[in-house]
Design a protein around this motif. Structure first.
Motif, mmCIF file in Angstrom:
data_model
loop_
_atom_site.group_PDB
_atom_site.id
_atom_site.type_symbol
_atom_site.label_atom_id
_atom_site.label_comp_id
_atom_site.label_asym_id
_atom_site.label_seq_id
_atom_site.Cartn_x
_atom_site.Cartn_y
_atom_site.Cartn_z
ATOM 1 N N SER A 88 0.819 -1.215 0.000
ATOM 2 C CA SER A 88 0.000 0.000 0.000
ATOM 3 C C SER A 88 0.850 1.262 0.000
ATOM 4 C CB SER A 88 -0.933 -0.007 1.218
ATOM 5 O OG SER A 88 -1.603 1.222 1.356
ATOM 6 N N PHE A 89 1.769 1.387 0.963
ATOM 7 C CA PHE A 89 2.554 2.628 0.988
ATOM 8 C C PHE A 89 3.649 2.642 -0.078
ATOM 9 C CE2 PHE A 89 4.161 0.241 4.804
ATOM 10 C CZ PHE A 89 5.452 -0.028 4.372
ATOM 11 N N LEU A 90 4.032 1.489 -0.615
ATOM 12 C CA LEU A 90 4.990 1.489 -1.721
ATOM 13 C C LEU A 90 4.346 2.034 -3.003
ATOM 14 C CD1 LEU A 90 6.970 -1.861 -1.308
ATOM 15 C CD2 LEU A 90 7.666 0.452 -0.668
ATOM 16 N N TRP A 91 3.041 1.772 -3.173
ATOM 17 C CA TRP A 91 2.364 2.332 -4.352
ATOM 18 C C TRP A 91 2.346 3.856 -4.313
ATOM 19 C CZ3 TRP A 91 1.991 0.224 -8.759
ATOM 20 C CH2 TRP A 91 1.762 -1.149 -8.908
ATOM 21 N N THR A 92 2.319 4.449 -3.108
ATOM 22 C CA THR A 92 2.366 5.914 -3.036
ATOM 23 C C THR A 92 3.693 6.442 -3.574
ATOM 24 O OG1 THR A 92 3.277 6.036 -0.774
ATOM 25 C CG2 THR A 92 0.889 5.875 -0.989
ATOM 26 N N THR A 93 4.768 5.665 -3.439
ATOM 27 C CA THR A 93 6.060 6.115 -3.961
ATOM 28 C C THR A 93 6.085 6.086 -5.482
ATOM 29 O OG1 THR A 93 7.109 3.910 -3.878
ATOM 30 C CG2 THR A 93 7.237 5.265 -1.893
ATOM 31 N N THR A 94 5.337 5.153 -6.097
ATOM 32 C CA THR A 94 5.278 5.123 -7.569
ATOM 33 C C THR A 94 4.526 6.341 -8.091
ATOM 34 O OG1 THR A 94 3.218 3.821 -7.706
ATOM 35 C CG2 THR A 94 5.284 2.605 -7.527
ATOM 36 N N ILE A 95 3.512 6.782 -7.349
ATOM 37 C CA ILE A 95 2.777 7.995 -7.744
ATOM 38 C C ILE A 95 3.684 9.210 -7.631
ATOM 39 C CG2 ILE A 95 0.833 9.495 -7.140
ATOM 40 C CD1 ILE A 95 -0.632 6.966 -6.143
ATOM 41 N N ALA A 96 4.437 9.282 -6.531
ATOM 42 C CA ALA A 96 5.371 10.398 -6.350
ATOM 43 C C ALA A 96 6.444 10.383 -7.442
ATOM 44 C CB ALA A 96 6.019 10.311 -4.971
ATOM 45 N N PHE A 97 6.970 9.209 -7.746
ATOM 46 C CA PHE A 97 7.999 9.076 -8.788
ATOM 47 C C PHE A 97 7.447 9.513 -10.142
ATOM 48 C CE2 PHE A 97 10.050 6.697 -12.195
ATOM 49 C CZ PHE A 97 11.396 6.926 -11.950
ATOM 50 N N THR A 98 6.210 9.116 -10.443
ATOM 51 C CA THR A 98 5.587 9.481 -11.719
ATOM 52 C C THR A 98 5.426 10.989 -11.837
ATOM 53 O OG1 THR A 98 4.401 7.366 -11.824
ATOM 54 C CG2 THR A 98 3.529 9.181 -13.152
ATOM 55 N N LEU A 99 4.971 11.628 -10.765
ATOM 56 C CA LEU A 99 4.837 13.090 -10.770
ATOM 57 C C LEU A 99 6.184 13.760 -10.971
ATOM 58 C CD1 LEU A 99 2.320 13.725 -7.849
ATOM 59 C CD2 LEU A 99 1.979 14.346 -10.238
ATOM 60 N N HIS A 100 7.194 13.292 -10.260
ATOM 61 C CA HIS A 100 8.521 13.885 -10.357
ATOM 62 C C HIS A 100 9.096 13.722 -11.761
ATOM 63 C CE1 HIS A 100 12.934 14.147 -9.815
ATOM 64 N NE2 HIS A 100 12.650 15.018 -8.871
ATOM 65 N N ARG A 101 8.966 12.535 -12.320
ATOM 66 C CA ARG A 101 9.525 12.265 -13.655
ATOM 67 C C ARG A 101 8.801 13.075 -14.730
ATOM 68 N NH1 ARG A 101 13.080 8.681 -15.517
ATOM 69 N NH2 ARG A 101 12.963 7.942 -17.673
ATOM 70 N N THR A 102 7.501 13.289 -14.547
ATOM 71 C CA THR A 102 6.713 14.029 -15.538
ATOM 72 C C THR A 102 6.905 15.530 -15.421
ATOM 73 O OG1 THR A 102 5.038 12.273 -15.499
ATOM 74 C CG2 THR A 102 4.397 14.391 -16.446
ATOM 75 N N VAL A 103 6.828 16.055 -14.208
ATOM 76 C CA VAL A 103 6.836 17.511 -14.006
ATOM 77 C C VAL A 103 8.251 18.079 -13.935
ATOM 78 C CG1 VAL A 103 6.134 19.367 -12.439
ATOM 79 C CG2 VAL A 103 4.611 17.421 -12.826
ATOM 80 N N VAL A 104 9.125 17.434 -13.180
ATOM 81 C CA VAL A 104 10.469 17.971 -12.954
ATOM 82 C C VAL A 104 11.424 17.584 -14.089
ATOM 83 C CG1 VAL A 104 12.449 18.020 -11.382
ATOM 84 C CG2 VAL A 104 10.115 17.946 -10.457
ATOM 85 N N ARG A 105 11.396 16.323 -14.480
ATOM 86 C CA ARG A 105 12.334 15.847 -15.502
ATOM 87 C C ARG A 105 11.750 15.894 -16.910
ATOM 88 N NH1 ARG A 105 15.347 10.459 -13.885
ATOM 89 N NH2 ARG A 105 16.618 11.255 -15.619
ATOM 90 N N HIS A 106 10.468 16.224 -17.040
ATOM 91 C CA HIS A 106 9.791 16.381 -18.338
ATOM 92 C C HIS A 106 9.897 15.120 -19.201
ATOM 93 C CE1 HIS A 106 9.455 20.596 -17.265
ATOM 94 N NE2 HIS A 106 10.767 20.663 -17.106
ATOM 95 N N LYS A 107 9.765 13.964 -18.575
ATOM 96 C CA LYS A 107 9.789 12.706 -19.297
ATOM 97 C C LYS A 107 8.355 12.247 -19.583
ATOM 98 C CE LYS A 107 14.313 12.098 -18.994
ATOM 99 N NZ LYS A 107 15.211 12.023 -20.158
ATOM 100 N N THR A 108 8.178 11.600 -20.716
ATOM 101 C CA THR A 108 6.848 11.127 -21.102
ATOM 102 C C THR A 108 6.788 9.605 -21.214
ATOM 103 O OG1 THR A 108 7.414 11.387 -23.447
ATOM 104 C CG2 THR A 108 6.336 13.256 -22.354
ATOM 105 N N ASP A 109 7.761 8.937 -20.610
ATOM 106 C CA ASP A 109 7.849 7.489 -20.765
ATOM 107 C C ASP A 109 7.361 6.722 -19.540
ATOM 108 O OD1 ASP A 109 9.831 8.280 -19.042
ATOM 109 O OD2 ASP A 109 11.411 7.024 -19.917
#
Length: 262
Positions: A88-109
């Motif tokens: 459960s709490f590990l899935w929250t880290t995937t959401i955080a990682f996805t936001l960071h990769r999309t917004v900060v690193r501008h990745k679309t993959d």
């Protein structure tokens, strides 16, 4: 009041756990049902939320079941509850990682990382679940079956396999959300300076969504702080149980899913 908990206090804690877990089960089941019924929600970001809610739902369900007694069903509850609650709490880290990769690193993959996310969450949860069984760590722990806390060795196992990943997830989520929030704030200021109304609107929408995601670390902290303090206290003073601390421990941890589903 300190010392060993009375039978009445144990029954009170069990009732609180069942009641709070029932609310959490209803909240997570609602999210799962919405994802199944509404196709427009089946985007990658919502898919992560779906798996988070699914893990939460089973975590709450096994808490609702209460004490199954000794033997096979006790071990089954202990293993399964530990597995899905860590997931459960590990899935929250995937959401955080996805936001960071999309917004900060501008990745679309990010959608291509779905299989890696599953391997990371389920694989890590499985390893964290298996480790306590090496020393016969599962059994009755109060009014339900979890990692036993009858000795210092099993208490250390509980810290390593549950609370260490938990607070690691909290720190990771907090750090990534801070970076994402800073990036969106700077984008909003730049848009305001250039009088770019469209970009300002987009940034406000992103900030609104970010504010919702940003509650995840706070909810995890609020839900598990008393549980962590209670475990530390129990490790230091195993013969001095504190009812009010156990009350807050059980209540806030069991309500975590309700907070996440709001």
């Amino acid at each position: 009041m300190s010392g060993e908990l009375t039978q009445g206090e144990k029954e009170t804690l069990a009732a609180i756990n069942v009641g709070a877990s029932a609310l959490s089960f209803a909240g997570s089941a609602f999210i799962v049902l919405c994802y199944v019924l509404f196709r427009e929600l089946r985007k990658f970001s919502f898919k992560l939320i779906f798996y988070l809610a699914l893990s939460d739902m089973f975590c709450s369900l096994f808490n609702i079941l209460g004490d199954p007694g000794k033997g096979f069903f006790c071990y089954a509850q202990g293993y399964t509850t530990h597995f899905v609650c860590v997931a459960s709490f590990l899935w929250t880290t995937t959401i955080a990682f996805t936001l960071h990769r999309t917004v900060v690193r501008h990745k679309t993959d990010v959608e291509e990382l779905g299989a890696i996310f599953h391997l990371y969450v389920w694989g890590t949860s499985l390893v964290m679940t298996i480790i306590p069984s090496i020393g016969d760590g599962y059994g009755q722990a109060g009014a339900w079956c979890l990692v036993k806390t009858t000795s210092r060795a099993t208490k250390v196992l509980q810290f390593i396999t549950f609370y260490a990943p938990l607070w690691g997830a909290i720190l990771f989520n907090g750090f990534t959300y801070f970076q994402v929030n800073r990036m969106l704030t700077n984008a909003t200021r730049m848009a305001a300076g250039m009088s770019d109304r469209q970009q300002q609107t987009d940034s406000r929408v992103d900030m609104k969504a970010m504010n919702r995601w940003g509650y995840y670390p706070l909810i995890l902290i609020g839900s598990w702080t008393f549980a962590t303090v209670n475990r530390i206290h129990d490790f230091i003073e195993p013969q001095q149980k504190v009812f009010w601390l156990s009350f807050l421990d059980v209540g806030t941890a069991a309500l975590m899913v309700s907070f996440l589903s709001i």
